[in-house]
Design a protein around this motif. Structure first.
Motif, PDB file in Angstrom:
ATOM      1  N   ALA A 229       0.831  -1.206   0.000  1.00  0.00           N
ATOM      2  CA  ALA A 229       0.000   0.000   0.000  1.00  0.00           C
ATOM      3  C   ALA A 229       0.865   1.256   0.000  1.00  0.00           C
ATOM      4  CB  ALA A 229      -0.930  -0.004   1.211  1.00  0.00           C
ATOM      5  N   ILE A 230       1.977   1.227   0.730  1.00  0.00           N
ATOM      6  CA  ILE A 230       2.893   2.375   0.745  1.00  0.00           C
ATOM      7  C   ILE A 230       3.446   2.620  -0.655  1.00  0.00           C
ATOM      8  CG2 ILE A 230       5.144   3.177   1.579  1.00  0.00           C
ATOM      9  CD1 ILE A 230       4.514   1.758   4.234  1.00  0.00           C
ATOM     10  N   GLU A 236       5.518   7.954  -7.379  1.00  0.00           N
ATOM     11  CA  GLU A 236       6.442   8.938  -7.947  1.00  0.00           C
ATOM     12  C   GLU A 236       7.763   8.956  -7.190  1.00  0.00           C
ATOM     13  OE1 GLU A 236       6.496  13.673  -9.243  1.00  0.00           O
ATOM     14  OE2 GLU A 236       4.699  12.764  -8.378  1.00  0.00           O
ATOM     15  N   THR A 237       7.696   8.861  -5.856  1.00  0.00           N
ATOM     16  CA  THR A 237       8.911   8.888  -5.029  1.00  0.00           C
ATOM     17  C   THR A 237       8.829   7.790  -3.973  1.00  0.00           C
ATOM     18  OG1 THR A 237       7.878  10.563  -3.609  1.00  0.00           O
ATOM     19  CG2 THR A 237       9.347  11.355  -5.370  1.00  0.00           C
ATOM     20  N   PRO A 238       8.977   6.530  -4.366  1.00  0.00           N
ATOM     21  CA  PRO A 238       8.845   5.432  -3.408  1.00  0.00           C
ATOM     22  C   PRO A 238      10.059   5.334  -2.487  1.00  0.00           C
ATOM     23  CG  PRO A 238       9.555   4.587  -5.517  1.00  0.00           C
ATOM     24  CD  PRO A 238       9.284   6.053  -5.723  1.00  0.00           C
ATOM     25  N   GLN A 274       2.795  -1.559 -10.884  1.00  0.00           N
ATOM     26  CA  GLN A 274       1.849  -0.536 -10.438  1.00  0.00           C
ATOM     27  C   GLN A 274       2.061   0.778 -11.190  1.00  0.00           C
ATOM     28  OE1 GLN A 274      -0.730  -1.189  -8.289  1.00  0.00           O
ATOM     29  NE2 GLN A 274       0.028  -3.279  -8.503  1.00  0.00           N
ATOM     30  N   ARG A 275       3.320   1.133 -11.437  1.00  0.00           N
ATOM     31  CA  ARG A 275       3.607   2.357 -12.193  1.00  0.00           C
ATOM     32  C   ARG A 275       3.061   2.263 -13.616  1.00  0.00           C
ATOM     33  NH1 ARG A 275       9.933   3.657 -10.503  1.00  0.00           N
ATOM     34  NH2 ARG A 275       9.452   5.271  -8.952  1.00  0.00           N
ATOM     35  N   LEU A 276       3.274   1.126 -14.251  1.00  0.00           N
ATOM     36  CA  LEU A 276       2.822   0.971 -15.634  1.00  0.00           C
ATOM     37  C   LEU A 276       1.298   0.913 -15.715  1.00  0.00           C
ATOM     38  CD1 LEU A 276       5.489  -1.570 -16.934  1.00  0.00           C
ATOM     39  CD2 LEU A 276       5.339   0.880 -17.433  1.00  0.00           C
ATOM     40  N   TYR A 299       9.145   7.898 -13.358  1.00  0.00           N
ATOM     41  CA  TYR A 299      10.254   7.602 -14.270  1.00  0.00           C
ATOM     42  C   TYR A 299      11.033   8.885 -14.562  1.00  0.00           C
ATOM     43  CZ  TYR A 299       8.648   2.873 -15.305  1.00  0.00           C
ATOM     44  OH  TYR A 299       8.298   1.548 -15.211  1.00  0.00           O
ATOM     45  N   SER A 300      12.351   8.780 -14.602  1.00  0.00           N
ATOM     46  CA  SER A 300      13.183   9.939 -14.929  1.00  0.00           C
ATOM     47  C   SER A 300      13.661   9.899 -16.377  1.00  0.00           C
ATOM     48  CB  SER A 300      14.403   9.998 -13.996  1.00  0.00           C
ATOM     49  OG  SER A 300      15.156   8.794 -14.076  1.00  0.00           O
ATOM     50  N   ASN A 301      13.610   8.718 -16.993  1.00  0.00           N
ATOM     51  CA  ASN A 301      14.094   8.556 -18.362  1.00  0.00           C
ATOM     52  C   ASN A 301      12.938   8.135 -19.267  1.00  0.00           C
ATOM     53  OD1 ASN A 301      15.204   7.278 -20.778  1.00  0.00           O
ATOM     54  ND2 ASN A 301      17.204   7.449 -19.775  1.00  0.00           N
TER      55      ASN A 301
END
Length: 329
Positions: A229-230, A236-238, A274-276, A299-301
């Motif tokens: 859950a966290i 964005e900033t895990p 989860q990000r995708l 993602y940074s790239n």
């Protein structure tokens, strides 16, 4: 702008709405239908008292951007499934059409629950008194017993919560509850059966890892669910894996083993999925550009993001934004 409300302020709005728009009782006398306070959004909630100690709530609403601050409270056992919509309680729990919620009895810690605006929230909530849960599903030989012991820990103990995967079978039962075609006694019996079926399916969903591997204790499973859950609330900033393990009170090794058993992947693999999944929703359902989605999902790239997205869904992010359907989603 998010409308921040205390629980007492929310209750006051509901009371005011009940006085202005009296709740309606169904023709068979089994349901009470209440209008959502217009200050919060639109829609309704249906409450069905199935039997002493078991309450069914059906909701169909669209909120503004609101957040309810719920204080510490003594909580019954609760089962919740969303057919659509999102409720984000940060580190506590996250619910959407893919993940439901099973909460045990006990002391619930203070929590802030955010309901994103313009999302159609449809689903069901079941409240059960602890002694009834044990009567319905528990005995010394039941494979559910280890989970029941965690869900009903005893007086003045902290509540344990679980994310329950919403399977096709669970969705079907929830739709049958919402669209119940009967009335009167037949309706009550039908809904009782469907609610018990839903509870059994959700309990099975959070108990399977315990049955498959006794090394993962129910208490540990709850901590791993909290870690998941966290991650979902901080895409964005895990936090790094070590920090995440410390926050939920387990070792790095236990966290890795727990993610493998519960989700079939690594901590990083779970975060990536989860990000995708969020990226696909944003590309399809919002006007955000691909570049904006890249940053929203941590993602940074952009090149790395595009490659990962193509591997996962078989189409490029730009194709997804244009409405191309993925065969892999």
């Amino acid at each position: 702008m998010v409308f921040e409300l205390s629980q007492s302020a929310s209750d006051a709005l509901w009371l005011e709405t009940h006085q202005q728009f009296m709740p309606v009782t169904s023709a068979d006398g089994l349901e009470t239908i209440s209008k959502i306070p217009p200050q919060l959004g639109k829609g309704y909630e249906r409450e069905v008292a199935l039997q002493p100690g078991v309450e069914l709530h059906i909701f169909d609403s669209t909120y503004q951007d609101i957040a309810i601050h719920i204080p510490e409270n003594q909580h019954p056992v609760q089962f919740m499934v969303y057919v659509s919509g999102v409720a984000d309680s940060g580190d506590f729990i996250y619910q959407d059409a893919n993940w439901g919620y099973v909460g045990g009895s006990g002391i619930q810690t203070p929590v802030r629950t955010f309901f994103p605006g313009a999302q159609h929230q449809v689903g069901v909530i079941v409240h059960v008194q602890p002694h009834l849960l044990a009567q319905l599903f528990g005995n010394s030989e039941s494979k559910l017993q280890p989970t029941l012991d965690v869900l009903v820990p005893g007086d003045e103990q902290p509540q344990q919560v679980f994310s329950s995967p919403t399977t096709g079978a669970i969705r079907a039962v929830v739709r049958q509850i919402i669209d119940c075609p009967f009335s009167g006694v037949t309706k009550r019996l039908y809904l009782q059966g469907k609610v018990f079926e839903l509870m059994a399916l959700q309990l099975e969903g959070i108990s399977t890892p315990v049955c498959q591997n006794r090394m993962l204790k129910p208490e540990t499973m709850a901590r791993v669910q909290q870690a998941a859950a966290i991650l979902r609330s901080h895409l964005e900033t895990p936090p790094c894996q070590t920090t995440l393990a410390q926050r939920v009170g387990v070792s790095d090794r236990t966290l890795r083993r727990g993610f493998k058993q519960l989700f079939g992947t690594t901590v990083l693999g779970y975060l990536t999925e989860q990000r995708l999944a969020l990226a696909e929703r944003l590309l399809r359902d919002t006007d955000l550009s691909v570049t904006e989605v890249v940053h929203c999902c941590g993602y940074s790239n952009p090149g790395h993001f595009a490659a990962a997205f193509k591997r996962r869904f078989g189409i490029t992010p730009r194709q997804c934004a244009l409405g191309v359907i993925s065969a892999q989603s």
